[in-house]
Design an enzyme around this catalytic site. Structure first.
Site, PDB file in Angstrom:
ATOM      1  N   CYS A   2      68.744  86.165  60.547  1.00  0.00           N
ATOM      2  CA  CYS A   2      68.150  84.830  60.500  1.00  0.00           C
ATOM      3  C   CYS A   2      67.145  84.722  59.356  1.00  0.00           C
ATOM      4  O   CYS A   2      66.567  85.709  58.919  1.00  0.00           O
ATOM      5  CB  CYS A   2      67.447  84.518  61.818  1.00  0.00           C
ATOM      6  SG  CYS A   2      68.434  84.838  63.281  1.00  0.00           S
ATOM      7  N   ARG A  27      72.014  85.722  54.142  1.00  0.00           N
ATOM      8  CA  ARG A  27      71.691  86.580  55.280  1.00  0.00           C
ATOM      9  C   ARG A  27      72.668  86.385  56.438  1.00  0.00           C
ATOM     10  O   ARG A  27      72.713  87.200  57.348  1.00  0.00           O
ATOM     11  CB  ARG A  27      70.262  86.277  55.749  1.00  0.00           C
ATOM     12  CG  ARG A  27      69.205  86.584  54.719  1.00  0.00           C
ATOM     13  CD  ARG A  27      67.858  86.005  55.108  1.00  0.00           C
ATOM     14  NE  ARG A  27      67.275  86.680  56.240  1.00  0.00           N
ATOM     15  CZ  ARG A  27      66.366  87.660  56.160  1.00  0.00           C
ATOM     16  NH1 ARG A  27      65.988  88.090  54.979  1.00  0.00           N
ATOM     17  NH2 ARG A  27      65.857  88.198  57.235  1.00  0.00           N
ATOM     18  N   TRP A  74      71.278  83.143  63.265  1.00  0.00           N
ATOM     19  CA  TRP A  74      72.468  83.911  63.620  1.00  0.00           C
ATOM     20  C   TRP A  74      72.348  84.211  65.106  1.00  0.00           C
ATOM     21  O   TRP A  74      71.396  84.858  65.545  1.00  0.00           O
ATOM     22  CB  TRP A  74      72.542  85.191  62.802  1.00  0.00           C
ATOM     23  CG  TRP A  74      73.804  85.981  62.973  1.00  0.00           C
ATOM     24  CD1 TRP A  74      75.040  85.659  62.519  1.00  0.00           C
ATOM     25  CD2 TRP A  74      73.944  87.232  63.641  1.00  0.00           C
ATOM     26  NE1 TRP A  74      75.946  86.639  62.851  1.00  0.00           N
ATOM     27  CE2 TRP A  74      75.299  87.614  63.539  1.00  0.00           C
ATOM     28  CE3 TRP A  74      73.057  88.079  64.315  1.00  0.00           C
ATOM     29  CZ2 TRP A  74      75.791  88.805  64.084  1.00  0.00           C
ATOM     30  CZ3 TRP A  74      73.537  89.260  64.853  1.00  0.00           C
ATOM     31  CH2 TRP A  74      74.889  89.605  64.741  1.00  0.00           C
ATOM     32  N   ASN A  98      62.680  85.024  64.030  1.00  0.00           N
ATOM     33  CA  ASN A  98      63.689  86.058  63.798  1.00  0.00           C
ATOM     34  C   ASN A  98      63.398  87.214  64.743  1.00  0.00           C
ATOM     35  O   ASN A  98      62.238  87.594  64.924  1.00  0.00           O
ATOM     36  CB  ASN A  98      63.621  86.591  62.361  1.00  0.00           C
ATOM     37  CG  ASN A  98      64.096  85.599  61.351  1.00  0.00           C
ATOM     38  OD1 ASN A  98      64.610  84.540  61.680  1.00  0.00           O
ATOM     39  ND2 ASN A  98      63.928  85.933  60.077  1.00  0.00           N
ATOM     40  N   GLY A  99      64.446  87.801  65.320  1.00  0.00           N
ATOM     41  CA  GLY A  99      64.253  88.947  66.189  1.00  0.00           C
ATOM     42  C   GLY A  99      64.704  88.670  67.608  1.00  0.00           C
ATOM     43  O   GLY A  99      65.412  87.699  67.886  1.00  0.00           O
ATOM     44  N   GLU A 479      85.374 102.834  54.621  1.00  0.00           N
ATOM     45  CA  GLU A 479      84.692 101.702  54.002  1.00  0.00           C
ATOM     46  C   GLU A 479      85.680 100.628  53.574  1.00  0.00           C
ATOM     47  O   GLU A 479      85.426  99.428  53.727  1.00  0.00           O
ATOM     48  CB  GLU A 479      83.866 102.194  52.808  1.00  0.00           C
ATOM     49  CG  GLU A 479      83.324 101.111  51.885  1.00  0.00           C
ATOM     50  CD  GLU A 479      82.362 100.143  52.542  1.00  0.00           C
ATOM     51  OE1 GLU A 479      82.016  99.145  51.891  1.00  0.00           O
ATOM     52  OE2 GLU A 479      81.951 100.356  53.704  1.00  0.00           O
ATOM     53  N   LYS A 483      85.627  96.769  54.877  1.00  0.00           N
ATOM     54  CA  LYS A 483      85.597  95.597  53.993  1.00  0.00           C
ATOM     55  C   LYS A 483      86.698  94.610  54.375  1.00  0.00           C
ATOM     56  O   LYS A 483      86.483  93.403  54.406  1.00  0.00           O
ATOM     57  CB  LYS A 483      85.777  96.023  52.534  1.00  0.00           C
ATOM     58  CG  LYS A 483      84.559  96.602  51.909  1.00  0.00           C
ATOM     59  CD  LYS A 483      83.489  95.539  51.696  1.00  0.00           C
ATOM     60  CE  LYS A 483      82.108  96.167  51.623  1.00  0.00           C
ATOM     61  NZ  LYS A 483      81.581  96.593  52.909  1.00  0.00           N
ATOM     62  N   GLU A 486      85.773  92.872  57.613  1.00  0.00           N
ATOM     63  CA  GLU A 486      84.617  91.991  57.483  1.00  0.00           C
ATOM     64  C   GLU A 486      84.981  90.619  56.944  1.00  0.00           C
ATOM     65  O   GLU A 486      84.483  89.599  57.446  1.00  0.00           O
ATOM     66  CB  GLU A 486      83.575  92.623  56.542  1.00  0.00           C
ATOM     67  CG  GLU A 486      82.757  93.736  57.154  1.00  0.00           C
ATOM     68  CD  GLU A 486      81.754  94.296  56.167  1.00  0.00           C
ATOM     69  OE1 GLU A 486      80.592  94.453  56.543  1.00  0.00           O
ATOM     70  OE2 GLU A 486      82.138  94.568  55.009  1.00  0.00           O
ATOM     71  N   HIS A 502      97.969 113.187  64.727  1.00  0.00           N
ATOM     72  CA  HIS A 502      97.305 113.363  66.018  1.00  0.00           C
ATOM     73  C   HIS A 502      97.162 112.041  66.771  1.00  0.00           C
ATOM     74  O   HIS A 502      96.301 111.925  67.641  1.00  0.00           O
ATOM     75  CB  HIS A 502      95.942 114.029  65.824  1.00  0.00           C
ATOM     76  CG  HIS A 502      96.036 115.427  65.299  1.00  0.00           C
ATOM     77  ND1 HIS A 502      96.487 116.476  66.049  1.00  0.00           N
ATOM     78  CD2 HIS A 502      95.754 115.933  64.067  1.00  0.00           C
ATOM     79  CE1 HIS A 502      96.479 117.586  65.324  1.00  0.00           C
ATOM     80  NE2 HIS A 502      96.035 117.278  64.113  1.00  0.00           N
ATOM     81  N   LYS A 602      73.679  89.463  56.715  1.00  0.00           N
ATOM     82  CA  LYS A 602      73.430  90.375  55.609  1.00  0.00           C
ATOM     83  C   LYS A 602      72.489  91.490  56.015  1.00  0.00           C
ATOM     84  O   LYS A 602      72.725  92.659  55.723  1.00  0.00           O
ATOM     85  CB  LYS A 602      72.837  89.601  54.421  1.00  0.00           C
ATOM     86  CG  LYS A 602      72.607  90.472  53.185  1.00  0.00           C
ATOM     87  CD  LYS A 602      73.900  91.024  52.644  1.00  0.00           C
ATOM     88  CE  LYS A 602      73.691  91.857  51.399  1.00  0.00           C
ATOM     89  NZ  LYS A 602      74.926  92.530  50.984  1.00  0.00           N
TER      90      LYS A 602
END
Length: 607
Positions: A2, A27, A74, A98-99, A479, A483, A486, A502, A602
């Site tokens: 946020c 963000r 958010w 925020n939080g 990674e 990506k 995301e 396996h 973000k």
């Protein structure tokens, strides 16, 4: 996550609040709102979705006033709805937050019993009613804030205005960042410096537990014990220019193309090419006495840590553990005396990583932080700060910050190897020379962009994609999968190539693309052996390798991406680029919001 902006100003607040919120879009958010004070009265406007929805709301129902607060939310507690959007307001107070307030249920029950009526599902609204109750009990605005902060458990950054108090604004931080901006007869609050870039270049970072009372010409800062304190004012270089995409369609693509430049800048801080060695900042320890390194991070930074484990163990011969920050404290780790904990974060404010840092610090570990923001919370708590020089990264999916983290970690591993006597001067010079070459080689890799864009059209049709790698390229496979997940919303997984037999090989059929990262070297034959198992089961293999690898084992693949032949220490940094580009072009082909993918933020400043 946020974003917060507060302006105690001398001109119309709304246009400047909205502009600041636009700076905070990177963000991640799913609703937005602003509130202003006009002739002592508080009013607000809120909207679900992107800022353009809030702007439409403000066009149809304007707000007057010279001072105000704004927020991009958010969702945590409560769905992304107008009712749950910030600012939250009672008759006499308005708040953005925020939080997460951990004890909000207890406070909500208490305030409901006192007659307060809640209109949202959020934890934030309890702050509003707590402040309102304190005012009803006869407290001044400052007393109301001070008393309310004592009741809150959890993480927060707050901006607060009270009805009738046109010359006052309050801010507070605990576990979430907040900065104060100094203007000409104006004062500002922001969740980060970039929010204030168009307003002022003079900012002060609040410390953990601080709260602040702003008037038009000063900031009175108090610590967590309510004692007046002074916080240094810094001059920042952020400007509106850094938010430009230039000729690129998205910030993410621009940031992928930034990598040769920012890698050169980052290596320039650590490598001495004339003497062929790594030069670190002054540290209160050296690696000769370090019995173990613990690398701790979240998300993409965790994969950077996972690559670095190979480097530290192979180059410096130091035992290494890699931990996901959100799990670190809860397994009650055993700390070795004199151990080094290295924390990796783009923002330096990631809540889980910050909490893990405090835990390791309390456990007597040396603390080093690899971070892109030199004055972040993590940096201020560390024994040594190793700064990446990625510049502001706007796209939610990390690209250049990731490779710059790898640059710092590779430099650190070489320095450790030299200090511990496992690298001769000639060997250190060889590795440093390889790293110095990385930016140029990155530019060569970027030349494959058009071919990758064409390849992405087929990958975009898939429901599932697998990425395979071995050694230090295994984390790059993970990674790459992250990506793709995301920004394209395609299910993807990264595996160690040897693990295919396996279990994951059961997923293979003619509809599943498999991205294989296989630079030539001592692991190449084993990797392509696993690749052949996939081809034998009709898997659609895309091989990313150098000319030698493609010439010898490219047959049977549906496509290849040719990489330069490089020293093994360079490979993870270079092989990150094609998986970034592939994810980007798949997302563009699917029409997703590349820079602000759904549900993501973000900087994750709550646990």
């Amino acid at each position: 996550m946020c974003g917060i902006i507060g302006i105690l100003g001398n001109e119309a607040a709304v246009p400047r609040l909205v502009e600041a919120l636009q700076r905070l879009e990177y963000r991640g958010y799913d609703s937005a709102g602003v509130a202003t004070m006009d002739a002592g009265q508080l009013e607000r406007r809120r909207a679900k979705g992107k800022l353009k929805m809030l702007e439409s709301e403000l066009e149809s129902s304007p707000l007057e006033g010279l001072s105000g607060i704004g927020h991009t939310r958010w969702a945590t507690h409560g769905e992304p709805t107008v009712e749950n959007a910030h600012p939250h307001m009672a008759d006499d107070v308005v708040v953005v937050h925020n939080g997460i307030i951990e004890n909000f249920r207890e406070l909500r029950r208490e305030l409901t019993d006192l007659g307060h009526r809640f209109t949202s599902e959020t934890d934030t609204e309890v702050i509003v009613h707590l402040l309102s109750q304190n005012r009803a009990d006869g407290m001044s605005p400052g007393e109301a804030v001070k008393a309310a902060l004592k009741r809150l458990s959890g993480a927060f950054a707050l901006a607060i205005m009270f009805k009738g108090e046109e010359k006052l604004m309050f801010g507070a931080r605990r576990g979430s960042p907040l900065v104060v901006g100094y203007g000409d007869g104006e004062m500002y609050l922001g969740s980060d410096a970039i929010a204030l870039a168009s307003l002022t270049n003079r900012i002060s970072y609040l410390e953990e537990g601080d709260w602040v009372e702003l008037s038009h010409d000063r900031a009175m800062v108090f610590d967590e014990d309510d004692k007046p304190v002074k916080r240094n004012i810094s001059i920042i270089n952020a400007s509106s220019a850094i938010l430009g995409k230039g000729n690129y369609r998205h910030f993410m693509l621009k940031e992928i193309y930034d990598q040769p430049t920012v890698m050169a800048q980052t290596f320039g801080s650590f490598l001495n090419p004339f003497f062929g060695r790594v030069e670190l900042p002054e540290m209160p320890f050296d690696f000769t006495g370090i019995p173990k390194i613990t690398l701790i991070a979240c998300g993409t930074s965790f994969y950077a840590a996972s690559v670095a484990r190979y480097w530290f163990e192979q180059i410096a011969r130091i035992p290494v553990e890699v931990d996901i920050a959100s799990e670190f404290r809860y397994r009650d780790p055993i700390f070795m005396e004199g151990g080094l904990a290295i924390f990796i974060s783009q923002s330096g404010e990631t809540a889980d990583t910050l909490a893990a840092l405090r835990h390791a610090k309390a456990g007597g570990q040396h603390i080093a932080t690899i971070v892109n923001v030199a004055e972040s919370s993590m940096a201020r708590l560390s024994d040594v700060v190793l700064q990446t020089h990625a510049g502001q990264e706007i796209g939610v999916a990390s690209t250049k910050a990731f490779t710059c983290q790898l640059a710092v970690l590779a430099s650190l591993a070489i320095a450790a190897g030299a200090q511990r006597g496992h690298l001769s001067a000639a060997e250190q010079d060889e590795l440093v020379s390889a790293l110095i070459e990385v930016p140029k080689r990155m530019a060569d890799v970027l030349a494959h962009d058009e071919a990758i864009e064409e390849l992405a059209k087929d990958v975009a049709q898939a429901r599932d994609v697998l990425y395979l790698g071995r050694g230090a390229d295994f984390p790059i496979a993970m990674e790459g999968a992250l990506k793709l997940k995301e920004i394209s919303y395609i299910h993807a997984e990264g595996y160690a190539a040897g693990e295919m037999k396996h279990g994951p090989i059961a997923l293979i059929d003619e509809h599943v693309p498999i991205i294989v990262l296989a630079p030539s070297g001592n692991l190449f034959e084993k990797t392509v052996s696993n690749m052949q198992e996939v081809i034998a089961r009709s898997g659609k293999v895309i091989l990313i390798s150098d000319a030698e690898g493609i010439n010898s084992h490219g047959e049977g693949t549906v496509a290849t991406i040719e990489m330069p032949s490089v020293h093994p220490i360079m490979a993870p940094m270079l092989y990150a680029i094609p998986v970034q580009l592939l994810a980007y072009h798949v997302a563009v082909h699917k029409g997703t919001d590349v820079d602000q993918p759904r549900n993501l933020a973000k900087s994750v400043t709550v646990e």
